[in-house]
Enzyme design. Structure first.
Site, mmCIF file in Angstrom:
data_model
loop_
_atom_site.group_PDB
_atom_site.id
_atom_site.type_symbol
_atom_site.label_atom_id
_atom_site.label_comp_id
_atom_site.label_asym_id
_atom_site.label_seq_id
_atom_site.Cartn_x
_atom_site.Cartn_y
_atom_site.Cartn_z
ATOM 1 N N ASP A 1 2.400 29.264 -30.917
ATOM 2 C CA ASP A 1 1.044 29.791 -30.690
ATOM 3 C C ASP A 1 0.785 30.951 -31.652
ATOM 4 O OD1 ASP A 1 -1.367 29.612 -29.396
ATOM 5 O OD2 ASP A 1 -0.795 30.842 -27.692
ATOM 6 N N GLN B 1 -3.106 39.330 -19.185
ATOM 7 C CA GLN B 1 -3.547 40.496 -19.942
ATOM 8 C C GLN B 1 -2.367 41.444 -20.118
ATOM 9 O OE1 GLN B 1 -6.776 41.767 -17.410
ATOM 10 N NE2 GLN B 1 -5.604 43.442 -16.529
ATOM 11 N N VAL B 2 -2.497 42.343 -21.099
ATOM 12 C CA VAL B 2 -1.390 43.223 -21.469
ATOM 13 C C VAL B 2 -1.835 44.679 -21.372
ATOM 14 C CG1 VAL B 2 0.200 43.881 -23.320
ATOM 15 C CG2 VAL B 2 -0.446 41.482 -23.019
ATOM 16 N N ALA C 1 -5.263 44.027 -24.268
ATOM 17 C CA ALA C 1 -5.549 42.655 -24.689
ATOM 18 C C ALA C 1 -5.674 41.799 -23.437
ATOM 19 C CB ALA C 1 -4.448 42.115 -25.594
ATOM 20 N N LYS D 1 2.934 42.558 -19.474
ATOM 21 C CA LYS D 1 2.077 41.373 -19.426
ATOM 22 C C LYS D 1 2.005 40.869 -17.981
ATOM 23 C CE LYS D 1 1.588 36.728 -21.423
ATOM 24 N NZ LYS D 1 2.114 35.776 -22.446
#
Length: 487
Positions: free
Chosen positions: A268, A117-118, A111, A133
């Site tokens: 979120d 990004q992960v 992702a 992450k």
């Protein structure tokens, strides 16, 4: 631009104005990734702060349309990643250990969002699966540039449109800056995840991955790997046998529970930050934006929701005035009538029959007519409520949000606004007073002394004499001449 104007059904005057203003700049700037659809490409090219705005819109197909919402969904977790070489170098630099000593395997990015990004990895010592992450290189400077542009725009709006000052654009951007800059320190996100996990430990059907503190730092965060289906892919949820109506109810009730019961909620909660485990549990991750509201605000929020659920618009109006959300010089009965016009058309309807775009437009008209100012302490709560309702609606287009919210709000009202709550407040007050008990005699004595010996009135200031004015004027002229010679 055409895609956005079409999505909002903009009129001809607005279209002509935008095209006229944008024409001189069409050859300037960054073209972005040409393989992406127009709207996400434009927001990506503008910068990370604008991507945040696109993520919110992606949860509201009822506002921007289904096609644009699908296009914007890529902004949640499918942006172009940075290289594996940079990712590994960042981990080694931040954690201070050789990369191979930490991880036995390390995948390509699973992702990639606006800030980070992960990667999926396995620990060298135990073989356990974890999510790593990593912040994007140079993201701090990029975000600072965007925020400076927002401040410039907010100042321009306040100068050019005095009527917009009730919306407090400068304070809104300051609030946004504080929220997002907190995302740029993953130590704070790790702390938020740990607190959120503790608060929600007993919540049925909800999981928060555990943080691996020894593998986390300012720009790198490691947590347990969460296996599940993205909550935004309905076909995959159906194939896995999940009941989307149950998930829609759960995601909305979980948010309300966290906001009202704990005063600490995930700020979120778009589809890119939620998964559904094989057993049906909702898994939350990405805790960079978290909201916190005090007990008084929670009670106000609950009373407003409860009033709408009971269709008691007079009480909803009174709560707004009591909390100071509406200026005291306005008419409470007129405000109640305006709220009835908001609530009646949507009460009892399922989500598919409610035009959120039209509703938001009317709410803005109401706030303008009654001189309501932006409450920065409620911005994140209101924004998250809009996003969560959008996620729930995407799972079950026919859900009734009032019926879903009712049991959660009623439970909170019983616990927080009643005899039990009053006794709890009195006990808390007595505990605080007892803490200062030994100092109370001293405070009383100092108060009596000040009361019996008031300070002397200030001496009146003497006006400047003509001679003093002459010297002052000469100094100003001399300073101006000196500055002019330097320039």
């Amino acid at each position: 631009m055409k895609v956005v104007l079409d999505a909002f059904d903009a009129g001809p005057l607005l279209r002509i104005t935008f095209r006229t203003l944008a024409w001189p700049f069409r050859w300037l700037g960054y073209r972005g990734d040409l393989s992406m659809p127009p709207a996400p490409r434009a927001l990506t090219a503008l910068g990370p702060a604008y991507i945040k705005f696109g993520q919110i819109l992606s949860t509201r197909p009822d506002v921007v349309g289904d096609d644009l919402a699908v296009q914007l969904r890529v902004l949640q977790d499918k942006l172009p990643p940075f290289s594996m070489r940079e990712a590994k170098a960042e981990i080694q630099r931040e954690l201070g250990q050789p990369f191979d000593a930490l991880f036995s395997s390390f995948s390509e990015p699973v992702a990639a969002a606006s800030l980070a990004q992960v990667h999926k990895a396995h620990l060298s010592d135990t073989g356990e699966a974890v999510a790593v992450k990593i912040l994007r290189p140079g993201i701090e400077r990029a975000f600072r540039t965007d925020i400076d542009a927002f401040f410039f725009a907010a100042r321009a709006i306040e100068v050019l449109s005095p009527s917009s000052r009730r919306l407090r654009p400068m304070e809104v951007i300051t609030h946004f800056e504080g929220v997002v800059m907190g995302e740029l320190d993953l130590r704070l996100e790790s702390s938020a995840a740990a607190e959120f996990a503790k608060n929600t430990d007993g919540d049925t059907g909800f999981q928060v991955p555990s943080i691996r503190w020894h593998l986390s730092s300012r720009r790198v965060m490691t947590l347990d790997w969460a296996e599940g289906t993205n909550i935004g892919v309905n076909l995959a949820l159906d194939a896995a046998g999940h009941d989307r109506r149950v998930l829609a109810t759960r995601v909305l009730q979980l948010f309300l529970n966290h906001a009202l019961r704990d005063g600490y909620f995930h700020g979120d909660m778009h589809q890119g930050n939620l998964k559904v485990a094989a057993n049906g549990d909702i898994i939350a991750y990405d805790f960079g934006i978290m909201g916190r509201i005090d007990e008084y605000t929670r009670r106000v929020y609950a009373e407003i929701l409860f009033g709408f659920i009971r269709k008691d618009y007079q009480r909803v109006a009174e709560v707004h005035f009591e909390a100071g959300y509406v200026p005291a010089n306005r008419d409470v009965d007129e405000f109640a009538r305006a709220l009835r016009a908001v609530g009646e058309p949507i009460f009892g309807m399922d989500a598919s029959r409610i035009s959120m775009a039209r509703l938001l437009n009317y709410l803005f008209e109401v706030t303008e007519r009654f001189g309501m100012e932006t409450r920065t302490e409620l911005i994140l709560l209101q924004r998250t409520m809009v996003v969560v309702e959008g996620v729930a609606r995407s799972l079950d287009p026919h859900m009734n949000i009032w019926q879903v919210a009712k049991p959660v709000v009623e439970d909170y009202i019983k616990e927080s606004i009643g005899p039990k709550a009053l006794m709890r407040d009195l006990v808390k007050t007595a505990r605080i007073l007892s803490r200062f008990g030994p100092q109370l005699p001293q405070y009383a004595e100092e108060t009596l002394i000040r009361f019996n010996n008031p300070p002397p009135p200030p001496k009146p200031q003497r006006p400047l004499t003509p001679l003093a004015w002459m010297f002052l004027g000469g100094a100003i002229v001399g300073a101006a001449v000196w500055i002019g010679t330097l320039l």
